[in-house]
Design an enzyme around this catalytic site. Structure first.
Site, short mmCIF file in Angstrom:
data_model
loop_
_atom_site.label_atom_id
_atom_site.label_comp_id
_atom_site.label_asym_id
_atom_site.label_seq_id
_atom_site.Cartn_x
_atom_site.Cartn_y
_atom_site.Cartn_z
N CYS A 1 0.83 -1.21 0.00
CA CYS A 1 0.00 0.00 0.00
C CYS A 1 0.86 1.25 0.00
O CYS A 1 1.99 1.23 0.49
CB CYS A 1 -0.87 0.02 1.24
SG CYS A 1 -1.95 -1.38 1.28
N TYR B 1 -5.58 -12.82 -5.96
CA TYR B 1 -5.17 -12.44 -4.61
C TYR B 1 -6.00 -13.21 -3.57
O TYR B 1 -7.16 -12.88 -3.33
CB TYR B 1 -5.37 -10.93 -4.47
CG TYR B 1 -4.82 -10.28 -3.22
CD1 TYR B 1 -4.06 -10.97 -2.28
CD2 TYR B 1 -5.05 -8.93 -2.99
CE1 TYR B 1 -3.57 -10.34 -1.16
CE2 TYR B 1 -4.56 -8.28 -1.88
CZ TYR B 1 -3.83 -8.99 -0.96
OH TYR B 1 -3.35 -8.36 0.15
N HIS C 1 -4.33 -12.45 2.98
CA HIS C 1 -4.84 -11.37 3.82
C HIS C 1 -6.35 -11.37 4.03
O HIS C 1 -6.98 -10.31 4.06
CB HIS C 1 -4.44 -10.02 3.21
CG HIS C 1 -2.96 -9.80 3.23
ND1 HIS C 1 -2.29 -9.10 2.28
CD2 HIS C 1 -2.02 -10.19 4.11
CE1 HIS C 1 -1.00 -9.06 2.56
NE2 HIS C 1 -0.81 -9.73 3.67
N ASP D 1 1.71 -10.81 8.55
CA ASP D 1 2.55 -10.72 7.37
C ASP D 1 3.57 -9.57 7.50
O ASP D 1 4.74 -9.74 7.16
CB ASP D 1 1.64 -10.49 6.16
CG ASP D 1 2.38 -10.52 4.85
OD1 ASP D 1 3.41 -11.18 4.77
OD2 ASP D 1 1.90 -9.88 3.89
#
Ligand code: ADP
Ligand code: SF4
Length: 686
Positions: free
Chosen positions: A31, A170, A173, A265
């Site tokens: 991010c 993806y 997460h 993570d």
């Protein structure tokens, strides 16, 4: 310097399906708080990673549909064709440096807030969402699942049109495909629920649809969380994590492995070592012939080589190390590995994402400023003729070191005076606290760089006063004298002093940092700073055998460490050490033996008999020297001095990243014309 042949292996090309990465340095998606809002800032930041030698540069999460909108967080978007030009601009600028561009297509499911789109969050089985307040998600039916796979394929086609070389599926997460995989979120009884093969079905369909969509023009990567660190209730590496990879082993072109959720993570240095995800990554590598990328805050080329040679991974994944030093690969390639600006694992970068603001970094003050202030992470414009030198920097903490180094790089003669023998100021002192040893890297990088600059002279054990300054003949003065912790109980809750600083049996972090631990067995720590310091000192005292009572007006221990994704671990660690915790209590008085606090709701009093009180609250800038210098200048006693500027904690106490930024900025601005608009940076969000 020629490259150390030991590191040659890091510069081998790696084939990823139909494309080839020029080396093993892989900037994983991370991010930045920039893409759609600060577009050129975003493109420039990613471009500089490619210039710095990262063979693959990825976007951050890139939403594929309005039902996955993460506002107010700022992310990339591929909802329709109008999103293609911005994504294409990034890919083009990454390609210009010979690197591959990757895009992390994303559907958040019940994690997506949808605050702008106002779509109801989607999930495998319905139920409360994690972040959307107060809103349940809707269980997806077969038509939704089909649509979801279609959105992924459509976004993949747009990604290829935008020029991307790697397109992600993806499933990390805790996002939508992972919500299908984990039993914790999937209670379906159809072919998308129940057995692991059924729970993996959505991801498999996504991979197949993405492969078909890209048609061999891009590689298809899977980012998978192989462990949730919640034991048998969730996905665990030794169990379902392994089985999932075995089922899909050869289907994607690349495996990007991590653990879930983000706080696992992106674990801070306080709670993890470099390479801490090795066993998870190695497990995947053992199950596939496809290239594997893994992360673990890698900053040491020897550790990287060892991971490749031992067959743990093929590509050195990095988010934070690439933020702290976008030029890390180039430095290794040019035999300058001792110039790497190593990530300290403080998670200030994460904190700014969590605050939904542009990215910032403790070690790299140019992060997020590459376009809007025109700051290159490695280069700085030489000072204009007539700027005036020497420049005297007083104080060798993070602000002073960064300022002196940057002024030196601009070619100015610099005198750096530090009162102590050791440089580094608070970074050096705090690095001796539990879990914070990497803080010393803030000093080490700058001290090393300054050591190469013949025009920067360092004076240790030189506490300067006004009289000394007058003799040095400096043309400009940067005052970086730092701050001290207050002894009166003020903090973020108490604006006014609560106790007399002369009270017996009282310490602040300055005493602890100087090695003066309380002798008493029963110690109360009152934390109204609310960031990491209170929790770290409580840990130190408890580990040193003190019976510690932790009191804070906040509703949890170290609440600002929520932003650095550490809060749960901080509180858990204190509980494990037997620290007694009273949250929601403000300090009322202390007489050297009894701490009186009151709950913040009803004012109900609580007395704690104690042998010692450690106050962690507000800080007071050390402004005396700056004030005296300004007075001397006004009185005509410093006729040669053109400017005096307070920087870092001396200007206003803050976190280390703010001091580094302040020192860097002051050095860049010296002798330059101010922005004619009076803003200081180029605006993009007008
Ligand atoms: P910052 O984070 O703003 O850099 P620090 O507190 O870490 O602030 O560093 C301030 C440094 O300034 C400390 O190392 C301290 O020893 C030094 N210092 C303070 N006063 C003087 C002075 N009068 N002369 C020289 N050094 C000083
Ligand atoms: Fe590393 Fe801290 Fe910079 Fe993040 S902010 S990249 S953790 S040094």
């Amino acid at each position: 310097m020629p490259r150390n042949p030991r590191y040659d292996i890091l510069f081998e090309p790696v084939r990823i399906g139909p494309v080839t990465a020029p080396n093993r340095f892989y900037q994983v998606p991370h991010c930045s708080g920039l893409p759609v809002r600060f577009q050129e800032s975003w493109v420039r930041m990613r471009e500089l990673k490619a210039e710095g030698g990262w063979g693959v540069v990825n976007t951050e999460y890139c939403t594929i549909h309005p039902s996955s909108d993460d506002s107010p967080w700022v992310l990339a978007t591929l909802w329709d064709d109008r999103d293609v030009p911005l994504l294409a601009r990034m890919a083009e600028r990454v390609h210009a440096h010979g690197s591959l561009a990757g895009v992390e297509l994303w559907h958040g499911g019940m994690e997506a807030r949808n605050m702008v789109s106002r779509e109801v969050p989607l999930s495998p089985s319905g139920g409360p969402t994690h972040h959307v307040w107060p809103q349940h998600s809707r269980a997806m039916d077969k038509a939704d699942i089909k649509a979801m796979v279609g959105w992924q394929a459509a976004a993949a086609r747009r990604a290829v049109r935008a020029g991307y070389d790697i397109v992600y599926c993806y499933a990390g997460h805790r996002y939508l495909p992972f919500q299908f995989i984990s039993r914790r979120f999937n209670r379906r009884s159809d072919e998308y629920g129940g057995s692991l093969a059924n729970r993996v079905r959505l991801l498999r369909e996504m991979i197949e649809a993405t492969k078909e969509a890209v048609g061999g023009r891009a590689a298809v990567a899977v980012r998978l969380a192989v462990d949730e660190l919640v034991g048998p209730d969730g996905v665990a590496a030794g169990d379902e994590g392994r089985e999932i990879v075995a089922m899909l082993a050869e289907l994607p072109d690349l495996w990007d492995v991590n653990i879930s959720y983000v706080e696992n993570d992106s674990m801070s240095a306080r709670f993890s070592e470099e390479g801490f995800q090795e066993r998870y990554v190695a497990m995947v590598k053992g199950l596939t012939t496809k290239p594997v990328v893994g992360v673990g805050r890698f900053t040491s080329p020897d550790v990287m080589v060892s991971q490749v040679k031992r067959g743990v991974l093929d590509l050195i994944g990095a988010a934070r190390p690439s933020i702290a030093d976008p030029f890390l690969p180039l430095k290794i390639r040019e035999g300058r590995e001792d110039e790497i600006r190593e990530c300290i694992g403080c998670n200030i970068c994460r904190a700014h994402y969590n605050l939904s603001t542009p990215i910032r970094c403790t070690q790299n003050p140019t992060m997020g400023e590459e376009h809007r202030r025109g700051w290159h992470p490695e280069r700085v414009a030489p000072a204009r003729a007539g700027t005036g030198e020497p420049v005297l920097v007083i104080g060798g903490g993070p602000a002073g070191l960064e300022c002196a180094m940057t002024l030196g790089r601009r070619g100015l003669r610099v005198l750096l005076a530090e009162a102590r023998r050791e440089l580094g100021g608070r970074a050096t002192l705090e690095s001796r606290l539990p879990g914070l040893s990497t803080w010393a890297r803030v000093r080490d990088y700058r001290e090393g760089q300054i050591g190469r600059l013949a025009n920067v002279e360092v004076f240790r054990e030189s506490r300067l006063a006004v009289g000394d300054v007058a003799e040095l003949g400096a043309r400009h003065i940067m005052v970086a004298t730092g701050a001290r912790w207050r002894r009166d109980g003020t903090g973020y809750n108490a604006i006014h002093p609560v106790i007399d600083p002369a009270t017996a049996n009282l310490s602040t972090p300055d005493d602890i940092l100087a090695g003066r631990l309380p002798e008493a067995h029963d110690v109360t720590l009152y934390d109204d700073d609310q960031f990491y310091m209170g929790g770290v000192i409580a840990e130190l005292l408890a580990s040193a055998g003190r019976a510690v009572t932790f009191v804070t007006p906040a509703l949890e221990v170290s609440p600002w460490t929520q932003l650095t994704d550490e809060q749960m671990r901080v509180q858990r660690r204190l509980l494990a050490l037997g620290v007694r915790i009273h949250t929601g209590h403000g300090l009322a008085s202390y007489d050297g033996a009894t701490v009186r606090v009151a709950d913040i709701y009803a004012g109900r009093p609580l007395e704690i008999a104690t042998g010692h009180l450690v106050l962690v609250g507000a800080r007071e800038p050390e402004t005396a020297l700056a004030r005296d210098l300004l007075a001397a200048q006004a009185a005509g006693l410093l006729p040669d001095v053109g400017s005096i500027r307070a920087i870092g904690d001396c200007e206003a106490p803050g976190a280390i990243y703010s001091a580094v930024f302040s020192g860097h900025r002051a050095a860049r601005e010296l002798g330059e014309e101010p922005d004619p608009h009076g803003i200081g940076f180029q605006r993009e969000d007008v």
